[in-house]
Design an enzyme around this catalytic site. Structure first.
Site, PDB file in Angstrom:
ATOM      1  N   HIS A  71     -12.636  19.308 -26.803  1.00 30.70           N
ATOM      2  CA  HIS A  71     -14.064  19.177 -26.471  1.00 30.70           C
ATOM      3  C   HIS A  71     -14.428  20.278 -25.489  1.00 30.70           C
ATOM      4  CE1 HIS A  71     -17.869  17.355 -25.301  1.00 30.70           C
ATOM      5  NE2 HIS A  71     -17.762  16.615 -26.389  1.00 30.70           N
ATOM      6  N   ASP A 110     -14.854  11.359 -32.153  1.00 31.70           N
ATOM      7  CA  ASP A 110     -14.746  11.417 -33.629  1.00 31.70           C
ATOM      8  C   ASP A 110     -13.385  11.004 -34.142  1.00 31.70           C
ATOM      9  OD1 ASP A 110     -16.729  14.090 -32.993  1.00 31.70           O
ATOM     10  OD2 ASP A 110     -17.388  12.520 -34.348  1.00 31.70           O
TER      11      ASP A 110
HETATM   12  C1  SDX Z   1     -18.549  16.507 -30.868  1.00 26.90           C
HETATM   13  O1  SDX Z   1     -20.772  18.992 -27.268  1.00 26.90           O
HETATM   14  C2  SDX Z   1     -20.679  17.731 -27.450  1.00 26.90           C
HETATM   15  O2  SDX Z   1     -20.924  16.946 -26.551  1.00 26.90           O
HETATM   16  C3  SDX Z   1     -20.293  17.318 -28.833  1.00 26.90           C
HETATM   17  C4  SDX Z   1     -20.081  15.812 -29.031  1.00 26.90           C
HETATM   18  C5  SDX Z   1     -21.378  15.061 -28.886  1.00 26.90           C
HETATM   19  O3  SDX Z   1     -21.319  13.857 -28.619  1.00 26.90           O
HETATM   20  O4  SDX Z   1     -22.456  15.684 -29.118  1.00 26.90           O
HETATM   21  O5  SDX Z   1     -19.154  15.313 -28.116  1.00 26.90           O
HETATM   22  C6  SDX Z   1     -19.592  15.529 -30.446  1.00 26.90           C
HETATM   23  O6  SDX Z   1     -18.894  17.504 -31.438  1.00 26.90           O
HETATM   24  C7  SDX Z   1     -17.121  16.265 -30.490  1.00 26.90           C
HETATM   25  C8  SDX Z   1     -16.176  17.429 -30.933  1.00 26.90           C
HETATM   26  C9  SDX Z   1     -15.877  17.222 -32.406  1.00 26.90           C
HETATM   27  N1  SDX Z   1     -15.197  18.414 -32.977  1.00 26.90           N
HETATM   28  C10 SDX Z   1     -13.898  18.345 -33.299  1.00 26.90           C
HETATM   29  O7  SDX Z   1     -13.170  17.369 -33.102  1.00 26.90           O
HETATM   30  C11 SDX Z   1     -13.406  19.598 -34.017  1.00 26.90           C
HETATM   31  C12 SDX Z   1     -12.066  20.017 -33.396  1.00 26.90           C
HETATM   32  N2  SDX Z   1     -12.302  20.522 -32.051  1.00 26.90           N
HETATM   33  C13 SDX Z   1     -12.491  21.939 -31.863  1.00 26.90           C
HETATM   34  O8  SDX Z   1     -13.158  22.582 -32.906  1.00 26.90           O
HETATM   35  C14 SDX Z   1     -12.952  22.297 -30.457  1.00 26.90           C
HETATM   36  O9  SDX Z   1     -12.193  21.561 -29.596  1.00 26.90           O
HETATM   37  C15 SDX Z   1     -14.408  22.103 -30.074  1.00 26.90           C
HETATM   38  C16 SDX Z   1     -15.317  22.758 -31.057  1.00 26.90           C
HETATM   39  C17 SDX Z   1     -14.738  20.656 -30.007  1.00 26.90           C
HETATM   40  C18 SDX Z   1     -14.602  22.724 -28.701  1.00 26.90           C
HETATM   41  O10 SDX Z   1     -14.547  24.078 -28.863  1.00 26.90           O
HETATM   42  P1  SDX Z   1     -14.563  25.064 -27.573  1.00 26.90           P
HETATM   43  O11 SDX Z   1     -15.049  24.395 -26.355  1.00 26.90           O
HETATM   44  O12 SDX Z   1     -15.228  26.317 -27.992  1.00 26.90           O
HETATM   45  O13 SDX Z   1     -13.052  25.246 -27.264  1.00 26.90           O
HETATM   46  P2  SDX Z   1     -12.124  26.191 -28.070  1.00 26.90           P
HETATM   47  O14 SDX Z   1     -12.394  25.954 -29.528  1.00 26.90           O
HETATM   48  O15 SDX Z   1     -12.285  27.564 -27.528  1.00 26.90           O
HETATM   49  O16 SDX Z   1     -10.695  25.604 -27.715  1.00 26.90           O
HETATM   50  C19 SDX Z   1     -10.059  25.994 -26.543  1.00 26.90           C
HETATM   51  C20 SDX Z   1      -8.621  26.231 -26.984  1.00 26.90           C
HETATM   52  C21 SDX Z   1      -8.510  27.268 -28.103  1.00 26.90           C
HETATM   53  O17 SDX Z   1      -7.262  27.926 -27.912  1.00 26.90           O
HETATM   54  P3  SDX Z   1      -7.285  29.434 -27.351  1.00 26.90           P
HETATM   55  O18 SDX Z   1      -8.186  30.229 -28.266  1.00 26.90           O
HETATM   56  O19 SDX Z   1      -7.841  29.330 -25.945  1.00 26.90           O
HETATM   57  O20 SDX Z   1      -5.843  29.833 -27.434  1.00 26.90           O
HETATM   58  O21 SDX Z   1      -8.061  25.018 -27.515  1.00 26.90           O
HETATM   59  C22 SDX Z   1      -7.730  25.213 -28.883  1.00 26.90           C
HETATM   60  C23 SDX Z   1      -8.460  26.456 -29.358  1.00 26.90           C
HETATM   61  O22 SDX Z   1      -7.713  27.136 -30.372  1.00 26.90           O
HETATM   62  N3  SDX Z   1      -8.220  24.049 -29.601  1.00 26.90           N
HETATM   63  C24 SDX Z   1      -7.543  23.370 -30.525  1.00 26.90           C
HETATM   64  C25 SDX Z   1      -8.381  22.301 -30.883  1.00 26.90           C
HETATM   65  N4  SDX Z   1      -9.524  22.381 -30.200  1.00 26.90           N
HETATM   66  C26 SDX Z   1      -9.430  23.471 -29.422  1.00 26.90           C
HETATM   67  N5  SDX Z   1      -6.323  23.547 -31.089  1.00 26.90           N
HETATM   68  C27 SDX Z   1      -5.958  22.645 -32.010  1.00 26.90           C
HETATM   69  N6  SDX Z   1      -6.713  21.567 -32.415  1.00 26.90           N
HETATM   70  C28 SDX Z   1      -7.923  21.389 -31.857  1.00 26.90           C
HETATM   71  N7  SDX Z   1      -8.672  20.338 -32.251  1.00 26.90           N
END
Ligand code: SDX
Length: 431
Positions: A307, A365
């Site tokens: 998140h 989720d």
């Molecule tokens: C919702 O914003 C909100 O409040 C949203 C929400 C709401 O109520 O409105 O809470 C609802 O959208 C919840 C999130 C649902 N999405 C997912 O579950 C999809 C999986 N999660 C990721 O796509 C990600 O964690 C996000 C999109 C949720 C957050 O993305 P960010 O903040 O841009 O963080 P990031 O993607 O840059 O991740 C930071 C690091 C990265 O590694 P590095 O590039 O720094 O090496 O963590 C890793 C990412 O690769 N990472 C993951 C991961 N999520 C982040 N690695 C593996 N699995 C994951 N799920």
């Protein structure tokens, strides 16, 4: 004491810019950079990782502590002691309703649950296998073609009437999308039913039998609505605010929010999380998927984990997990294999150093997909349920923004790295 200031000093230049620092009730201070552009520089923050887009009094998240407050009330207390319409009133008005206010609000919503009969013709224009989110984007935006009597956004009564209509009609439209996709007749709302009971009845009632929704499932559905009602300036809420800042009508703005929510990185994650659990298929394959999630060259991510704000357990996920267990017990699916995989995956991930170091925890989720599936809702409808619930948050933010006389059209700047100025080349002179 003078207002706290920050200084922005451009290296190599004698110039430094003094910037006001503002404090909120809770959470980090903000540096007000609104006037920085006058000094010939812009701030740069793709994805708004460190940028507050607005001031708001509606919801507060402490990502480090895993705290979520709606108008100051912890989500755990609301999920246990309130109901969704009470939360809608709270988000819209800033206070919990007393008995009279709650009754009046409930009546207002109930009296707007039907949609214009012409709406059914809109749905008939879609293919039966259209994704319900595509249909919802269309029919919710189309509400602005019906309610000309409440589109003057400068009138507070019009704004609140639009809020009532949207909160009231989203369950009816969502159920119509589902019924259309399965070829069953639409079910009209029932005024004697509660909000969540009405929704489940419109989803699953069929003309050939008299069944009523299971009270345990009704309570679980209502709680799922509360958990998804609002969440600060997430991508879809920011979309609604940006669309609203142009003066667009509230139905068009909510339709824009639905479009943003559809993405798998945002509201589409519940559907993606269930699909992921089904793809994993067996607890013995969890290690393989954890490995893939950690591989930067592999686009696979653990859906339902991570998140932007929460760097601790999403408080909604805890309530969601308990609700999931209740629903599985109620439907006699306590040995649901996907739930077993989810529990095992959660345990392994929370102990894995990659997830610990990056502070990746289950989000709302992760368990919602299993719960909705156990209630009998198909995965294509999961994000529609999210949009239904989030409408109360979206419209509360829209009203907060429109009511702020200082609000201006949102229009970000950019860092341009394209071609420098150059003259046109006639086609016969091009390579
Ligand atoms: C919702 O914003 C909100 O409040 C949203 C929400 C709401 O109520 O409105 O809470 C609802 O959208 C919840 C999130 C649902 N999405 C997912 O579950 C999809 C999986 N999660 C990721 O796509 C990600 O964690 C996000 C999109 C949720 C957050 O993305 P960010 O903040 O841009 O963080 P990031 O993607 O840059 O991740 C930071 C690091 C990265 O590694 P590095 O590039 O720094 O090496 O963590 C890793 C990412 O690769 N990472 C993951 C991961 N999520 C982040 N690695 C593996 N699995 C994951 N799920």
């Amino acid at each position: 004491m003078a207002d706290p200031k920050a200084q922005l000093k451009l290296m190599g230049s004698k110039q430094s810019i003094e910037l006001p620092v503002r404090s909120g009730t809770l959470g980090p201070d903000v540096i007000d950079v609104n006037q920085v552009g006058k000094n010939g520089v812009f701030t740069f923050d793709p994805g708004f990782v460190s940028t507050a887009s607005c001031e708001s009094k509606i919801t507060f998240i402490d990502g480090g502590k895993g705290v979520l407050l709606y108008r100051g009330y912890p989500i755990e207390q609301l999920a246990e002691k309130a109901d969704y319409l009470e939360v809608c009133y709270l988000l819209l008005n800033g206070e919990l309703p007393n008995k009279t206010q709650k009754q009046a609000f409930t009546n207002n919503i109930t009296m707007h649950t039907m949609v214009h009969e012409q709406m059914s013709h809109f749905l008939n224009g879609f293919r039966r296998d259209a994704h319900p989110m595509a249909v919802m984007m269309g029919v919710v935006g189309a509400l602005s073609a019906f309610y000309h009597d409440s589109l003057d956004i400068s009138i507070p009564e019009h704004r609140m009437m639009s809020a009532y209509r949207l909160i009231a009609k989203m369950p009816t439209l969502a159920a119509m999308c589902y019924k259309y996709s399965v070829g069953q007749p639409f079910v009209f709302p029932r005024n004697e039913m509660s909000y969540a009971e009405n929704f489940l009845n419109m989803m699953f009632q069929i003309p050939s039998e008299d069944s009523k929704p299971d009270p345990v499932l009704v309570r679980a559905m209502d709680r799922i609505f509360m958990l998804h009602a609002d969440h600060e300036q997430n991508a879809s809420t920011s979309t609604v605010r940006l669309a609203g800042s142009t003066g667009a009508n509230p139905f068009a703005c909510i339709s824009a929010g639905i479009a943003a929510l559809w993405g798998p990185a945002h509201g589409g994650a519940n559907e993606a999380a269930l699909n992921m659990l089904e793809e994993i298929g067996d607890v013995d394959r969890i290690g393989e998927y954890i490995k893939r999630a950690k591989d930067r060259d592999d686009p696979f991510r653990l859906m339902g984990f991570g998140h932007r704000v929460y760097k601790n357990y999403d408080p909604r996920a805890k309530v969601m997990r308990d609700t999931c267990h209740e629903v599985l017990e109620a439907v006699g699916a306590h040995d649901n294999p996907l739930f077993k995989i989810a529990l095992k995956l959660e345990k392994i991930a929370l102990e894995d150093e990659y997830f610990v170091e990056k502070k990746l925890y289950p989000n709302v989720d992760f368990y919602s997909g299993i719960t909705l599936s156990a209630i009998g809702i198909p995965s294509t409808m999961f994000t529609v349920i999210f949009a239904l619930a989030r409408t109360s948050g979206w419209i509360s933010h829209w009203i907060e923004m429109i009511s702020d006389e200082a609000q201006r059209i949102g229009r970000p700047r950019q860092l341009y790295t394209g071609a420098d100025t150059r003259d046109f080349v006639p086609i016969d002179k091009r390579k």
